[in-house]
Design an enzyme around this catalytic site. Structure first.
Site, short mmCIF file in Angstrom:
data_model
loop_
_atom_site.label_atom_id
_atom_site.label_comp_id
_atom_site.label_asym_id
_atom_site.label_seq_id
_atom_site.Cartn_x
_atom_site.Cartn_y
_atom_site.Cartn_z
N ASP A 11 0.87 -1.16 0.00
CA ASP A 11 0.00 0.00 0.00
C ASP A 11 0.92 1.22 0.00
O ASP A 11 2.09 1.13 0.38
CB ASP A 11 -0.88 -0.03 1.26
N ASP A 13 -0.16 5.06 0.71
CA ASP A 13 -0.44 6.07 1.75
C ASP A 13 -0.38 5.43 3.13
O ASP A 13 -1.21 4.58 3.46
CB ASP A 13 -1.84 6.66 1.54
N GLY A 48 -7.39 4.02 3.39
CA GLY A 48 -7.54 2.98 2.38
C GLY A 48 -8.82 3.06 1.57
O GLY A 48 -8.98 2.35 0.59
N ARG A 51 -11.89 7.87 -2.74
CA ARG A 51 -12.25 9.29 -2.55
C ARG A 51 -13.76 9.47 -2.35
O ARG A 51 -14.21 10.12 -1.41
CB ARG A 51 -11.78 10.10 -3.77
N SER A 116 -5.44 5.05 -4.27
CA SER A 116 -5.37 6.46 -4.70
C SER A 116 -5.22 6.62 -6.21
O SER A 116 -4.43 5.92 -6.85
CB SER A 116 -4.18 7.14 -4.01
N ARG A 117 -5.96 7.58 -6.73
CA ARG A 117 -5.80 7.93 -8.15
C ARG A 117 -4.58 8.81 -8.35
O ARG A 117 -4.21 9.14 -9.47
CB ARG A 117 -7.05 8.65 -8.65
N ASN A 118 -3.99 9.24 -7.25
CA ASN A 118 -2.78 10.08 -7.31
C ASN A 118 -1.50 9.27 -7.09
O ASN A 118 -0.42 9.84 -6.96
CB ASN A 118 -2.85 11.16 -6.22
N ASP A 170 -1.68 -0.35 6.01
CA ASP A 170 -1.90 0.38 7.27
C ASP A 170 -3.38 0.58 7.55
O ASP A 170 -3.73 1.18 8.56
CB ASP A 170 -1.22 1.77 7.23
C1 BG6 Z 1 -5.88 5.78 -0.11
C2 BG6 Z 1 -5.94 6.63 1.14
O1 BG6 Z 1 -4.60 5.32 -0.31
O2 BG6 Z 1 -6.31 6.53 -1.24
C3 BG6 Z 1 -7.32 7.22 1.31
O3 BG6 Z 1 -5.62 5.82 2.26
C4 BG6 Z 1 -7.71 7.97 0.05
O4 BG6 Z 1 -7.34 8.07 2.42
C5 BG6 Z 1 -7.63 7.06 -1.15
O5 BG6 Z 1 -9.05 8.48 0.16
C6 BG6 Z 1 -8.00 7.74 -2.46
O6 BG6 Z 1 -7.04 8.71 -2.77
P1 BG6 Z 1 -7.16 9.76 -3.94
O7 BG6 Z 1 -5.75 10.31 -4.07
O8 BG6 Z 1 -7.58 9.01 -5.17
O9 BG6 Z 1 -8.14 10.78 -3.52
MG MG Z 2 -2.80 3.21 3.39
#
Ligand code: BG6
Ligand code: MG
Length: 216
Positions: A11, A13, A48, A51, A116-118, A170
């Site tokens: 993972d 984040d 985890g 969004r 995450s998309r980021n 986590d």
């Molecule tokens: C996860 C985070 O990795 O990604 C979450 O733990 C978050 O808190 C999720 O909401 C989505 O992230 P993003 O960057 O697509 O908004």
């Molecule tokens: Mg995480």
């Protein structure tokens, strides 16, 4: 048993870097502006979680149109993007980069499995994209954690069977996803959050891969 392990799915984040704190600050800013209830306790439920599902947890049943939710999640993401501009190699948690390099040198396949998309942007700024054989992120599958889909997708890209993979997570939702995928789960954080994992470490610094390979 350890002979069976051929790959590790990380993972992002909260395991490789502490962007969890930036997610928190971005949601808090939006919530303050829109007079929505939000605090660190609610934030713990968002680890985890995707969004849009995070938005639903914050709204806690309040009736808000899809259009409004989209606007708010877009705004939260704009705030988050500002934090991302600032991150660099120095934001990799503890000795995680050394640990990744050691596993790679030993011949293990490495993947990222992040909701995450980021994720790609974060990995680029941390300058560790190339360490990984594959990156599964918030754009890769439809069903988010705790569904097993993201980790199964990562394993497939690695050319490994689920039982050959160890997931490091986590988040409670992430540990559940790893177990649902029939993978070995290593939790990073308090027992109350990741205690369902096969092995738990309090923080990234104490993760011991030799022990993981011996015990799982
Ligand atoms: C996860 C985070 O990795 O990604 C979450 O733990 C978050 O808190 C999720 O909401 C989505 O992230 P993003 O960057 O697509 O908004
Ligand atoms: Mg995480």
């Amino acid at each position: 048993m350890a002979k069976e392990i051929k790959g590790f799915i990380f993972d992002l984040d909260g395991v490789i870097t502490d962007t969890a704190e930036y997610h928190y600050k971005s949601w808090q800013k939006l919530a303050d502006e829109e007079d929505l209830f939000f605090d660190r306790e609610v934030n713990e439920q968002l680890r985890g979680v995707s969004r849009m599902e995070s938005m639903d947890i914050i709204l806690d049943g309040q009736d808000v149109s899809d259009e409004q939710k989209k606007k708010w999640t877009d705004r939260k993401n704009e705030y988050y993007q500002v934090y991302l501009e600032e991150i660099s190699k120095a934001d990799i948690l503890d000795d995680m980069e050394a640990k990744l390099n050691k596993l790679k040198a030993e011949g293990y396949k490495l993947a990222v499995g992040s909701s995450s998309r980021n994720a790609r942007k974060v990995l680029k700024n941390l300058q560790i994209t190339d360490i990984f054989d594959t990156i599964a992120d918030g754009n890769s599958v439809e069903n988010a954690k705790p569904a097993p889909d993201l980790f199964l997708h990562a394993a497939e890209n690695l050319g490994l069977k689920p039982q050959e993979c160890v997931v490091l997570e986590d988040a409670e939702s992430g540990v559940e996803a790893a177990l649902a995928a029939n993978m070995k789960a290593v939790g990073v954080g308090p027992e109350g959050r990741v205690g369902k994992a096969h092995l738990v470490y309090a923080d990234v610094d104490s993760i011991d891969f030799d022990e993981i390979l011996k015990k799982l």
